[in-house]
Write a protein that holds these residues in place. Sequence first.
Motif, PDB file in Angstrom:
ATOM      1  N   GLU A  39      31.627  53.266  37.377  1.00 30.04           N
ATOM      2  CA  GLU A  39      32.549  52.232  37.845  1.00 30.04           C
ATOM      3  C   GLU A  39      33.962  52.774  37.966  1.00 30.04           C
ATOM      4  O   GLU A  39      34.423  53.520  37.106  1.00 30.04           O
ATOM      5  N   LEU A  40      34.627  52.383  39.043  1.00 31.28           N
ATOM      6  CA  LEU A  40      36.042  52.667  39.247  1.00 31.28           C
ATOM      7  C   LEU A  40      36.786  51.350  39.085  1.00 31.28           C
ATOM      8  O   LEU A  40      36.537  50.413  39.839  1.00 31.28           O
ATOM      9  N   LYS A  41      37.673  51.273  38.096  1.00 31.43           N
ATOM     10  CA  LYS A  41      38.422  50.036  37.869  1.00 31.43           C
ATOM     11  C   LYS A  41      39.919  50.242  38.051  1.00 31.43           C
ATOM     12  O   LYS A  41      40.580  49.416  38.658  1.00 31.43           O
ATOM     13  N   THR A  42      40.443  51.331  37.528  1.00 30.83           N
ATOM     14  CA  THR A  42      41.868  51.606  37.676  1.00 30.83           C
ATOM     15  C   THR A  42      42.159  52.207  39.045  1.00 30.83           C
ATOM     16  O   THR A  42      43.056  51.772  39.756  1.00 30.83           O
ATOM     17  N   TYR A  89      40.634  52.178  44.518  1.00 33.80           N
ATOM     18  CA  TYR A  89      40.956  52.445  45.920  1.00 33.80           C
ATOM     19  C   TYR A  89      40.695  53.906  46.300  1.00 33.80           C
ATOM     20  O   TYR A  89      40.860  54.292  47.451  1.00 33.80           O
ATOM     21  N   THR A  90      40.272  54.725  45.357  1.00 31.21           N
ATOM     22  CA  THR A  90      39.998  56.138  45.618  1.00 31.21           C
ATOM     23  C   THR A  90      38.898  56.274  46.661  1.00 31.21           C
ATOM     24  O   THR A  90      37.858  55.620  46.549  1.00 31.21           O
ATOM     25  N   PRO A  91      39.074  57.104  47.678  1.00 30.76           N
ATOM     26  CA  PRO A  91      38.012  57.300  48.663  1.00 30.76           C
ATOM     27  C   PRO A  91      36.738  57.803  47.978  1.00 30.76           C
ATOM     28  O   PRO A  91      36.794  58.631  47.073  1.00 30.76           O
ATOM     29  N   ALA A 128      30.486  51.854  41.798  1.00 26.73           N
ATOM     30  CA  ALA A 128      30.958  50.480  41.922  1.00 26.73           C
ATOM     31  C   ALA A 128      32.465  50.494  41.704  1.00 26.73           C
ATOM     32  O   ALA A 128      32.937  50.985  40.684  1.00 26.73           O
ATOM     33  N   ALA A 129      33.209  49.987  42.677  1.00 25.77           N
ATOM     34  CA  ALA A 129      34.668  49.970  42.609  1.00 25.77           C
ATOM     35  C   ALA A 129      35.133  48.522  42.590  1.00 25.77           C
ATOM     36  O   ALA A 129      34.808  47.753  43.490  1.00 25.77           O
ATOM     37  N   TYR A 130      35.891  48.163  41.551  1.00 24.08           N
ATOM     38  CA  TYR A 130      36.338  46.780  41.381  1.00 24.08           C
ATOM     39  C   TYR A 130      37.856  46.684  41.432  1.00 24.08           C
ATOM     40  O   TYR A 130      38.546  47.364  40.675  1.00 24.08           O
ATOM     41  N   ALA A 131      38.369  45.837  42.327  1.00 27.85           N
ATOM     42  CA  ALA A 131      39.802  45.554  42.360  1.00 27.85           C
ATOM     43  C   ALA A 131      40.159  44.780  41.092  1.00 27.85           C
ATOM     44  O   ALA A 131      39.349  43.996  40.592  1.00 27.85           O
ATOM     45  N   TYR A 147      36.746  41.162  43.622  1.00 21.16           N
ATOM     46  CA  TYR A 147      36.188  41.922  44.732  1.00 21.16           C
ATOM     47  C   TYR A 147      35.609  43.245  44.264  1.00 21.16           C
ATOM     48  O   TYR A 147      36.247  43.982  43.518  1.00 21.16           O
ATOM     49  N   GLY A 148      34.381  43.538  44.722  1.00 23.04           N
ATOM     50  CA  GLY A 148      33.752  44.807  44.402  1.00 23.04           C
ATOM     51  C   GLY A 148      33.211  45.482  45.647  1.00 23.04           C
ATOM     52  O   GLY A 148      32.830  44.824  46.613  1.00 23.04           O
ATOM     53  N   SER A 149      33.193  46.809  45.615  1.00 26.33           N
ATOM     54  CA  SER A 149      32.575  47.614  46.668  1.00 26.33           C
ATOM     55  C   SER A 149      31.547  48.510  46.001  1.00 26.33           C
ATOM     56  O   SER A 149      31.741  48.963  44.864  1.00 26.33           O
ATOM     57  N   TYR A 150      30.445  48.802  46.724  1.00 19.83           N
ATOM     58  CA  TYR A 150      29.323  49.516  46.133  1.00 19.83           C
ATOM     59  C   TYR A 150      28.816  50.582  47.097  1.00 19.83           C
ATOM     60  O   TYR A 150      28.621  50.313  48.278  1.00 19.83           O
ATOM     61  N   TYR A 151      28.617  51.778  46.573  1.00 25.09           N
ATOM     62  CA  TYR A 151      28.189  52.917  47.363  1.00 25.09           C
ATOM     63  C   TYR A 151      27.003  53.558  46.641  1.00 25.09           C
ATOM     64  O   TYR A 151      27.104  53.872  45.458  1.00 25.09           O
TER      65      TYR A 151
END
Length: 120
Positions: free
Chosen positions: A9-12, A15-17, A101-104, A110-114
């Motif tokens: 998970e990316l939380k901080t 926005y990292t590509p 999983a990247a969470y704003a 809002y979450g994005s998942y790759y």
Amino acid sequence: MTQAIQRTELKTFYYTPVHCPFCGTRVMGGDPIDETLITACPHTLFIAHDMAFEYRSERFDQNISLNGLTEKQVEERWLREAGGIDGLTNKVTLADAIKVAAYAPEPSAYGSYYGFAPVE
């Protein structure tokens, strides 16, 4: 024995590509002219956000039994059965699959998942 997709998970730095961990392809925002373009490499299983899938590979659809379903049926499945796209994509069982999983941060939900997996 099937193994669930590995998850980070990316939380901080949400926005990292995101780049494919297997070949290094930048899968979202890789086009300098249009950062909204998706560049799925052969390892990419899915690219999604909480509201919709941006990309689904045939391997992904087969692995979680989405092949042959309409977009509406897929949406009903992740809403009803899995508690959202995040839950549905957690069901992947391909060998060595990885999910980012990247969470704003709050107040956004809002979450994005790759998702990625080696090509056999």
